[in-house]
Motif scaffolding. Structure first.
Motif, mmCIF file in Angstrom:
data_model
loop_
_atom_site.group_PDB
_atom_site.id
_atom_site.type_symbol
_atom_site.label_atom_id
_atom_site.label_comp_id
_atom_site.label_asym_id
_atom_site.label_seq_id
_atom_site.Cartn_x
_atom_site.Cartn_y
_atom_site.Cartn_z
ATOM 1 N N SER A 25 -60.608 -33.114 -38.282
ATOM 2 C CA SER A 25 -60.522 -31.701 -38.828
ATOM 3 C C SER A 25 -61.731 -30.989 -38.488
ATOM 4 O O SER A 25 -62.733 -31.276 -39.079
ATOM 5 C CB SER A 25 -60.260 -31.919 -40.276
ATOM 6 O OG SER A 25 -59.986 -30.644 -40.907
ATOM 7 N N TYR A 26 -61.511 -29.921 -37.920
ATOM 8 C CA TYR A 26 -62.611 -28.863 -37.525
ATOM 9 C C TYR A 26 -62.103 -27.452 -37.279
ATOM 10 O O TYR A 26 -61.233 -27.219 -36.652
ATOM 11 C CB TYR A 26 -63.354 -29.434 -36.074
ATOM 12 C CG TYR A 26 -64.365 -28.597 -35.684
ATOM 13 C CD1 TYR A 26 -65.540 -28.262 -36.175
ATOM 14 C CD2 TYR A 26 -64.044 -27.664 -34.544
ATOM 15 C CE1 TYR A 26 -66.420 -27.370 -35.570
ATOM 16 C CE2 TYR A 26 -64.701 -26.799 -34.017
ATOM 17 C CZ TYR A 26 -66.069 -26.847 -34.497
ATOM 18 O OH TYR A 26 -66.833 -25.798 -34.224
ATOM 19 N N ALA A 27 -62.905 -26.580 -38.089
ATOM 20 C CA ALA A 27 -62.614 -25.189 -37.971
ATOM 21 C C ALA A 27 -61.185 -24.882 -38.404
ATOM 22 O O ALA A 27 -60.448 -24.199 -37.724
ATOM 23 C CB ALA A 27 -63.035 -24.461 -36.582
ATOM 24 N N GLY A 28 -60.605 -25.756 -39.287
ATOM 25 C CA GLY A 28 -59.152 -25.380 -39.578
ATOM 26 C C GLY A 28 -58.328 -25.898 -38.704
ATOM 27 O O GLY A 28 -57.047 -25.556 -38.987
ATOM 28 N N GLN A 29 -58.650 -26.579 -37.687
ATOM 29 C CA GLN A 29 -57.459 -27.243 -37.027
ATOM 30 C C GLN A 29 -57.597 -28.832 -37.109
ATOM 31 O O GLN A 29 -58.675 -29.299 -37.408
ATOM 32 C CB GLN A 29 -57.851 -26.968 -35.538
ATOM 33 C CG GLN A 29 -57.614 -25.447 -35.161
ATOM 34 C CD GLN A 29 -56.254 -24.896 -35.186
ATOM 35 O OE1 GLN A 29 -55.188 -25.648 -34.752
ATOM 36 N NE2 GLN A 29 -56.126 -23.925 -35.822
#
Length: 95
Positions: A25-29
């Protein structure tokens, strides 16, 4: 598929049991992780299911530190110089 290699300072593994899916999970994705390539006491390197574009670069292999920070890696560097570009906070979770 199951494989493991322990060299004393890193562990390589591609085993996820019970149909567990690993996500980064990174930057809302959320991005699917194909496998854990290896793990040190400071970070884990993951092979992503698909390439991810980060800062204009396509990345297939990424590292997440024990402090939940995402890094690009240099696959030709040794473990101490493996982490290259810092991208910010990220979490790896198994669902």
């Amino acid at each position: 598929m199951s494989a493991a290699l322990n060299t004393g300072f890193m562990v390589m593994s591609s085993e996820y049991s019970n149909n567990t899916v690993c996500l980064l999970s990174y930057a809302g994705q959320n991005y699917r992780v194909e496998q854990t390539l290896y793990e040190t006491s400071e970070f884990c390197v993951y092979e992503m299911y698909e390439e991810i574009e980060l800062n204009g670069q396509n990345e297939k292999y990424l590292a997440v530190t024990r402090h939940d920070q995402l890094f690009s890696i240099d696959v030709l560097a040794g473990p101490k110089e493996l982490l290259t570009r810092h991208h910010g906070p990220a979490i790896v979770a198994w669902i």
